[in-house]
Structure formats: C-alpha cells, structure tokens
Design a protein around this motif. Structure first.
Motif, PDB file in Angstrom:
ATOM      1  N   TRP A 200       8.591  84.431 -60.376  1.00 57.90           N
ATOM      2  CA  TRP A 200       9.479  85.177 -61.013  1.00 57.90           C
ATOM      3  C   TRP A 200      10.545  84.698 -61.909  1.00 57.90           C
ATOM      4  O   TRP A 200      10.637  85.234 -63.046  1.00 57.90           O
ATOM      5  CB  TRP A 200      10.390  85.876 -59.856  1.00 57.90           C
ATOM      6  CG  TRP A 200      11.065  86.988 -60.336  1.00 57.90           C
ATOM      7  CD1 TRP A 200      11.035  88.339 -60.766  1.00 57.90           C
ATOM      8  CD2 TRP A 200      12.777  86.867 -60.478  1.00 57.90           C
ATOM      9  NE1 TRP A 200      12.203  88.930 -61.238  1.00 57.90           N
ATOM     10  CE2 TRP A 200      13.326  88.271 -60.849  1.00 57.90           C
ATOM     11  CE3 TRP A 200      13.647  85.832 -59.968  1.00 57.90           C
ATOM     12  CZ2 TRP A 200      14.467  88.460 -60.980  1.00 57.90           C
ATOM     13  CZ3 TRP A 200      14.881  86.318 -60.234  1.00 57.90           C
ATOM     14  CH2 TRP A 200      15.442  87.430 -60.785  1.00 57.90           C
ATOM     15  N   LEU A 201      10.879  83.421 -61.576  1.00 54.25           N
ATOM     16  CA  LEU A 201      11.590  82.597 -62.591  1.00 54.25           C
ATOM     17  C   LEU A 201      11.116  81.836 -63.705  1.00 54.25           C
ATOM     18  O   LEU A 201      11.731  81.601 -64.748  1.00 54.25           O
ATOM     19  CB  LEU A 201      12.561  81.655 -61.731  1.00 54.25           C
ATOM     20  CG  LEU A 201      13.614  82.331 -61.010  1.00 54.25           C
ATOM     21  CD1 LEU A 201      14.343  81.192 -60.243  1.00 54.25           C
ATOM     22  CD2 LEU A 201      14.665  83.195 -61.733  1.00 54.25           C
TER      23      LEU A 201
ATOM     24  N   THR B  36       9.254  74.460 -62.778  1.00 55.08           N
ATOM     25  CA  THR B  36       9.989  75.621 -62.019  1.00 55.08           C
ATOM     26  C   THR B  36      10.155  75.210 -60.473  1.00 55.08           C
ATOM     27  O   THR B  36      11.338  75.300 -59.873  1.00 55.08           O
ATOM     28  CB  THR B  36       9.481  76.978 -62.016  1.00 55.08           C
ATOM     29  OG1 THR B  36       9.433  77.298 -63.425  1.00 55.08           O
ATOM     30  CG2 THR B  36      10.164  78.078 -61.329  1.00 55.08           C
TER      31      THR B  36
ATOM     32  N   PRO C  33       8.990  82.603 -66.154  1.00 54.73           N
ATOM     33  CA  PRO C  33       9.310  83.328 -67.518  1.00 54.73           C
ATOM     34  C   PRO C  33      10.747  83.175 -68.221  1.00 54.73           C
ATOM     35  O   PRO C  33      10.868  82.606 -69.182  1.00 54.73           O
ATOM     36  CB  PRO C  33       8.958  84.804 -67.619  1.00 54.73           C
ATOM     37  CG  PRO C  33       8.079  84.806 -66.208  1.00 54.73           C
ATOM     38  CD  PRO C  33       8.521  84.006 -65.469  1.00 54.73           C
ATOM     39  N   ALA C  34      11.762  83.258 -67.238  1.00 59.07           N
ATOM     40  CA  ALA C  34      13.314  82.960 -67.723  1.00 59.07           C
ATOM     41  C   ALA C  34      13.474  81.619 -68.067  1.00 59.07           C
ATOM     42  O   ALA C  34      14.123  81.363 -68.995  1.00 59.07           O
ATOM     43  CB  ALA C  34      13.980  83.377 -66.634  1.00 59.07           C
ATOM     44  N   PHE C  35      12.813  80.517 -67.180  1.00 57.75           N
ATOM     45  CA  PHE C  35      12.978  79.129 -67.534  1.00 57.75           C
ATOM     46  C   PHE C  35      12.180  79.018 -68.707  1.00 57.75           C
ATOM     47  O   PHE C  35      12.978  78.027 -69.548  1.00 57.75           O
ATOM     48  CB  PHE C  35      12.468  78.365 -66.214  1.00 57.75           C
ATOM     49  CG  PHE C  35      13.330  78.265 -64.938  1.00 57.75           C
ATOM     50  CD1 PHE C  35      14.484  79.090 -65.116  1.00 57.75           C
ATOM     51  CD2 PHE C  35      13.049  77.517 -63.876  1.00 57.75           C
ATOM     52  CE1 PHE C  35      15.363  78.905 -63.840  1.00 57.75           C
ATOM     53  CE2 PHE C  35      13.589  77.456 -62.914  1.00 57.75           C
ATOM     54  CZ  PHE C  35      14.848  78.113 -62.816  1.00 57.75           C
ATOM     55  N   ASN C  36      11.319  79.486 -68.950  1.00 59.79           N
ATOM     56  CA  ASN C  36      10.486  79.166 -70.224  1.00 59.79           C
ATOM     57  C   ASN C  36      11.319  79.727 -71.497  1.00 59.79           C
ATOM     58  O   ASN C  36      11.232  79.002 -72.569  1.00 59.79           O
ATOM     59  CB  ASN C  36       8.835  79.928 -70.103  1.00 59.79           C
ATOM     60  CG  ASN C  36       8.235  79.215 -71.410  1.00 59.79           C
ATOM     61  OD1 ASN C  36       8.219  78.242 -71.851  1.00 59.79           O
ATOM     62  ND2 ASN C  36       6.966  80.059 -71.597  1.00 59.79           N
ATOM     63  N   PHE C  37      11.834  80.703 -71.254  1.00 54.18           N
ATOM     64  CA  PHE C  37      12.943  81.292 -72.414  1.00 54.18           C
ATOM     65  C   PHE C  37      13.937  80.225 -72.811  1.00 54.18           C
ATOM     66  O   PHE C  37      14.406  79.959 -73.953  1.00 54.18           O
ATOM     67  CB  PHE C  37      13.757  82.408 -72.013  1.00 54.18           C
ATOM     68  CG  PHE C  37      14.495  82.916 -72.988  1.00 54.18           C
ATOM     69  CD1 PHE C  37      14.195  83.856 -74.069  1.00 54.18           C
ATOM     70  CD2 PHE C  37      16.014  82.624 -72.900  1.00 54.18           C
ATOM     71  CE1 PHE C  37      15.092  84.067 -74.891  1.00 54.18           C
ATOM     72  CE2 PHE C  37      17.074  83.248 -73.591  1.00 54.18           C
ATOM     73  CZ  PHE C  37      16.508  84.066 -74.632  1.00 54.18           C
TER      74      PHE C  37
ATOM     75  N   GLU D 131       7.068  75.630 -67.580  1.00 51.61           N
ATOM     76  CA  GLU D 131       6.658  76.449 -66.295  1.00 51.61           C
ATOM     77  C   GLU D 131       6.453  75.637 -65.291  1.00 51.61           C
ATOM     78  O   GLU D 131       6.857  75.681 -64.092  1.00 51.61           O
ATOM     79  CB  GLU D 131       5.435  77.156 -66.622  1.00 51.61           C
ATOM     80  CG  GLU D 131       5.217  78.111 -65.626  1.00 51.61           C
ATOM     81  CD  GLU D 131       4.005  79.267 -65.951  1.00 51.61           C
ATOM     82  OE1 GLU D 131       3.242  79.599 -64.968  1.00 51.61           O
ATOM     83  OE2 GLU D 131       4.074  79.614 -66.951  1.00 51.61           O
TER      84      GLU D 131
END
Length: 167
Positions: free
Chosen positions: A67-68, A82, A70-74, A79
């Motif tokens: 879940w996280l 994470t 993509p947010a961390f990648n932003f 990836e």
C-alpha cells in the motif's frame, strides 16, 4: 591501548578515594536502581518485540508495504526500501537482516543499496528507544514524540535518497 580501561578504573577509584567516596556503596546503589529499571522495562520491551513479530507474521507488513510503496516512490524512495523503512523503527536486527538482503540482491554499489545504507544509519529503532526512555522517566503522552520521531525518520530517508541520487 590495552591499558586504557584498567588505567581509567584505577583513576576513578583513586579520585573517589581522595574525595572519600564509598565506591562500593555507590556501585551497589547504582546496580540496585539499574535492576529496578530493568524490571520496569521488561514488559514494555516484551510488548515491542511481540508487536514486531505479529506485524510480520500476520501479513500486515506485506499489506502495508504494498500500500505504501507508491506513496514512498512519489517522494523519491525506491520501492525496495519500503520494508526497511517499516521495519527499522521496530527492530534493529530485523532491519539489518533486510539491509543485508538488499545488498545481496542489488549489489553493494547500487543506488538502492546506497540509499538503504544511509537510511539504516540515519534512523533509529523508535519504538525500542521510546520504551527505554519513557519507562525511565515514567512519562505519559507517547503519541506526539513517537509521531515526530517517525516523521523525522521519513524525512531523513527521503533526503538521503535524494542525496544518493545526486551524488
């Protein structure tokens, strides 16, 4: 170098003798307070270790990682980091094992391995340190300092990945 520790002990005992301090009494009082502190700390540490294990075994960690990512990648965090970012606040040895796995998978000189090393070295096992500190001072209201610590660790991770990309 082998004489530094013995000389330090002799110097402390000599200084205490000059000041007429009861070294043995001070040592036993310190050991007694350390034992009481350790007994107060054990339930908190047991809870932290049990939460770490439950987080991994329950599958919640895999769900949160998925879940996280993509947010961390932003924020520029690869990836593959994470899991390390999620484990580091809980367990130092678990995050070290995952750091080793990252280096074996991607190579020690890869971008993700450099990011992982900087992230590992610049963050702390927040929940373990919080358990030790807050038991010692018997403070209440743990949410704010823990949230600030986690936010600071995340900001340091994002900055570390940016610096690893630039350098």
């Amino acid at each position: 170098m082998a004489l530094i520790i013995p000389l330090l002990f002799i110097a402390v005992i000599g200084f205490a003798a000059v000041k007429r301090v009861n070294v043995y009494g001070g040592f036993t009082r310190g050991a007694e307070s350390a034992l009481k502190f350790t007994l107060n700390l054990l339930p908190c540490l047991a809870a932290v270790f049990m939460m770490c294990e439950l987080f991994e075994v329950s599958g919640l960690s895999a769900f949160v990682i998925k879940w996280l990512s993509p947010a961390f990648n932003f924020f520029g965090i690869p990836e593959g980091l994470t899991k390390l970012i999620l484990i580091k606040p809980l367990s130092g040895s678990g995050s070290l094992a995952y750091l080793t796995e990252i280096m074996e998978t991607y190579g020690a000189d890869s971008y993700i391995a450099r990011c992982a090393c900087v992230c590992y070295g610049s963050s702390e096992t927040v929940f373990y340190v919080s358990a030790v500190y807050f038991v010692g001072v018997r403070a209440k209201g743990l949410f704010r300092p823990i949230a600030i610590s986690l936010l600071a660790a995340f900001a340091a991770t994002a900055l570390a990945c940016l610096l690893c990309r630039v350098m």
